[in-house]
Design a protein around this motif. Structure first.
Motif, short mmCIF file in Angstrom:
data_model
loop_
_atom_site.label_atom_id
_atom_site.label_comp_id
_atom_site.label_asym_id
_atom_site.label_seq_id
_atom_site.Cartn_x
_atom_site.Cartn_y
_atom_site.Cartn_z
N VAL A 1 8.28 3.66 10.77
CA VAL A 1 7.45 3.37 9.60
C VAL A 1 7.54 1.88 9.24
O VAL A 1 6.53 1.23 8.95
N HIS B 1 7.57 5.57 1.78
CA HIS B 1 8.86 5.58 2.47
C HIS B 1 9.88 4.60 1.92
O HIS B 1 11.08 4.80 2.11
N HIS C 1 3.76 7.44 -5.36
CA HIS C 1 3.81 7.78 -3.94
C HIS C 1 5.24 8.02 -3.48
O HIS C 1 5.51 8.94 -2.72
N ARG D 1 6.41 11.40 -4.92
CA ARG D 1 5.82 12.67 -4.46
C ARG D 1 6.43 13.10 -3.14
O ARG D 1 6.36 14.26 -2.75
N GLY E 1 -5.64 -0.18 -1.86
CA GLY E 1 -4.18 -0.07 -1.80
C GLY E 1 -3.70 1.16 -1.08
O GLY E 1 -2.49 1.43 -1.04
N LYS F 1 12.81 7.42 12.47
CA LYS F 1 11.51 7.51 11.79
C LYS F 1 11.32 6.34 10.82
O LYS F 1 10.24 5.77 10.73
N GLY G 1 0.81 -1.21 0.00
CA GLY G 1 0.00 0.00 0.00
C GLY G 1 0.84 1.25 0.00
O GLY G 1 2.09 1.21 0.00
N THR G 2 0.16 2.37 0.03
CA THR G 2 0.83 3.65 -0.14
C THR G 2 1.60 4.07 1.11
O THR G 2 2.55 4.85 1.01
N THR G 3 1.20 3.57 2.28
CA THR G 3 1.98 3.88 3.49
C THR G 3 3.41 3.40 3.30
O THR G 3 4.38 4.08 3.63
N GLN H 1 -5.68 -2.49 1.87
CA GLN H 1 -4.57 -3.15 1.18
C GLN H 1 -4.97 -4.53 0.66
O GLN H 1 -4.47 -4.97 -0.38
N HIS I 1 -4.18 6.87 8.09
CA HIS I 1 -3.66 5.56 7.71
C HIS I 1 -3.81 4.62 8.91
O HIS I 1 -2.89 3.87 9.23
#
Lengths: 230, 230, 230, 230
Positions: A187, A121, A216, A219, B168, A183, A115-117, B106, B97
């Motif tokens: 994550v 990163h 993602h 950006r 997602g 960090k 996913g985008t989370t 997801q 999130h």
């Protein structure tokens, strides 16, 4: 940046591990490097976070020789040094035994990008090293932990993939600063937790389409990043 | 309501995300709209919750033009604007999130209504959008995130179903006010957590009978609602 | 005990739900009964725990008529009253939507007694009610929630089994006092959490041998109990 | 060490159970032994942690006779005494019902050593006892809980394996001091949590290679240990 400022940064970053609930007891350590001087500041071994202050932080050179401080550096120091030598653009490293990342490391599974989370990163699946051989363990366990990480990163840009799972062990993460590396550890733990749940809901879950991953990641990190305040 | 009051409401609602443990780092944002003036107040991009105050909140018009504030608005702003335009009765939007809602997003699964906790707040299964196409991602990623949500809500009353999972990615929730949208995000997260456990206990679990869903939803939300103090 | 003391007890017990992390928002309520006067003190409907004080507690008689207080009593009041009438020795009732107990209620599974934590407090598997029929829901939803609980407890001593799961809904627990009922709700939640994990490790896990259940329950609750300070 | 110092240590260790979130209500107890005097200090039965002070700690001899204090000792005292008699080098014992360790105890599964977090503290899989027989339960339940633990440890060094799961019940852990035994309980709980997740990701997960187990255990505990400050 003075050496004292580096020690303060590293001490602060170590205490953030507690704030983010990434450590149990004394499991975990953060280091930072002063690239100009070639000196690394790192948490002392087995010292409680409750009493840790900047003066406890140990400073060593890239050969592991102690330059400042009276305590022993973290027993994982040789791994940190190997990574600083191989990944020349990183400025901080964090090692934790955070629960969900460890689950994947123990199960010998990479963490797919679901996913985008994750994509915000890490630019793809979180890599997993091989196990060390018996000889590697006996000869130089912590140094060779660095070796298997570096081997796994052949062809991977460590700034685009700032974390790894060491098989049967736990994660290491890194970043431009000690704080960045903490960090990224946080994550990673969240991403691991979400991936576990995702796999429970759908064991053969496909990864995120490549074009969403790319969007993602870029950006936030590409030359045309538009996230945050610039 | 003055614009300053809206900014205070939106700031407060953003900080409630922290109180309810719905955010990690800066992942998440709340906005509110003043329908008369056609102005939206929203969290700035990438600013730490530790220091956020009402003066940081950015005010934009429905075309995304900044009217007040010096910081960049959240990078998810185009999604918020699209939803305010399409769902004319909502007054606040929250994007998080949060872990368990993300697991379903997801895994590409809707969250079935398995019990009365769900039925008290959402009138049926939580909808899931399709993935954006590569072209939609490239042309206007955040705006088209709004587009796929709106497409999915054809025939659904957004006040009866104040949340969605973007495939997602993660959830969006909304409500009559910014604070309402935060509460709906919290309920969504709890409902997702309980649904995951329910499916672990019984993978083919049937949804709640329709007559119980109806009863629970209407005792809180219908014209004859009798929950709370009126 | 004066009525004011009962209101204080009930207020305190409601706030313990927050301390033990058994509630989200306003989901949950505790009541207590003065058997001599035939009066029940119960949480008001939809009032935030942040501001709850003894003077908010509503007092009603066993027919549901308000005797003290200006707020509406909890919408679950008819269930509480039905239980007080049927289970004559209980002095307090707690209703929550605690996550793991709800998972079993939603999955339509009783919670088997897998270990001594369970056996110390509940004398066997936690019972599950049937779903209410459509007619029962329409005619008197909350009252009939009491009816299906009482029906399920035919032949069961409610003091030996101070909790139930209502199918598709959530748990109710009770005890000799309001505080006791909160503790039983907490134990139920922990027992549910442990049972879920146990079933994940061994899906066909057998229950605890009957002689261990008996021993553990009786060392805390039987006439020869020897746990605690007597 | 005076007896008062031992009581303070034992009181402090009991309160650490709360700090580490290892107990619910009063489930759990820590004891310590003065080997020279043959006296054991242990938590009183059923006393709230909120009010516990050193003067509440009960002192008994190895036959269970109370030497100091007015409260009843923990109902698990006979188990503690049996372990102190059989394991002559241990100085403290902790019993908890921590959630993940209990899941394995209830499922009747040992906790395999899947990673270095485990290997750092426990030299192999965490052993599981058999169930007590009906006769053992009836004749001397708590004493025989000690018996089945000791039986299971035939050929195992309790200082290399400072924890056990009692089938259908919960863990006991021990160490050189009361505080050590609490830390081992905490590590056990984390290791159990990680093992559950590992098995969810890979049900037939193999244990850590023996040479890694050995390395990790010995770098912390062997004669040439190099972890921490010496």
């Amino acid at each position: 940046m003075t050496l004292n400022e580096l020690k303060e940064q590293v001490c602060h970053a170590n205490l953030e591990l507690v704030k983010y609930q990434l450590v149990t007891l004394t499991w975990g350590n953060v280091s930072g490097i002063d690239r100009e001087r070639g000196l690394v500041a790192i948490k002392p071994s087995g010292v409680s976070y409750d009493i840790m202050r900047p003066e406890h932080i140990v400073v060593i050179d890239l050969d592991g020789k102690r330059v400042e401080g009276t305590l022993n550096p973290s027993s994982d120091t040789p791994t940190h040094l190997a990574l600083y030598k191989a990944f020349e653009k990183i400025g901080g490293i964090t090692h934790t035994h955070s629960e969900h990342a460890v689950m994947f490391a123990q199960a010998g599974r990479e963490i797919p990008c679901f996913g985008t989370t994750h994509a915000d990163h890490f630019y793809g699946a979180i890599p997993l090293t091989r196990y060390l051989t018996e000889q590697e363990v006996e000869e130089d366990y912590e140094g060779n932990t660095g070796t298997v990480i570096i081997e796994r990163f052949a062809g991977i840009n460590p700034l685009e993939m700032p974390a790894v799972l060491v098989a049967g062990h736990a994660p290491f993460a890194w970043g431009k600063t000690p704080e960045d590396s903490v960090k990224n550890s946080l994550v990673l733990e969240k991403v691991a937790q979400m991936a576990l749940g995702t796999l429970q809901l759908r064991p053969e879950n496909p990864p995120l389409p490549a074009y969403v991953l790319q969007k993602h990641y870029l950006r936030k990190h590409g030359p045309n990043a538009y996230y945050g305040q610039k």
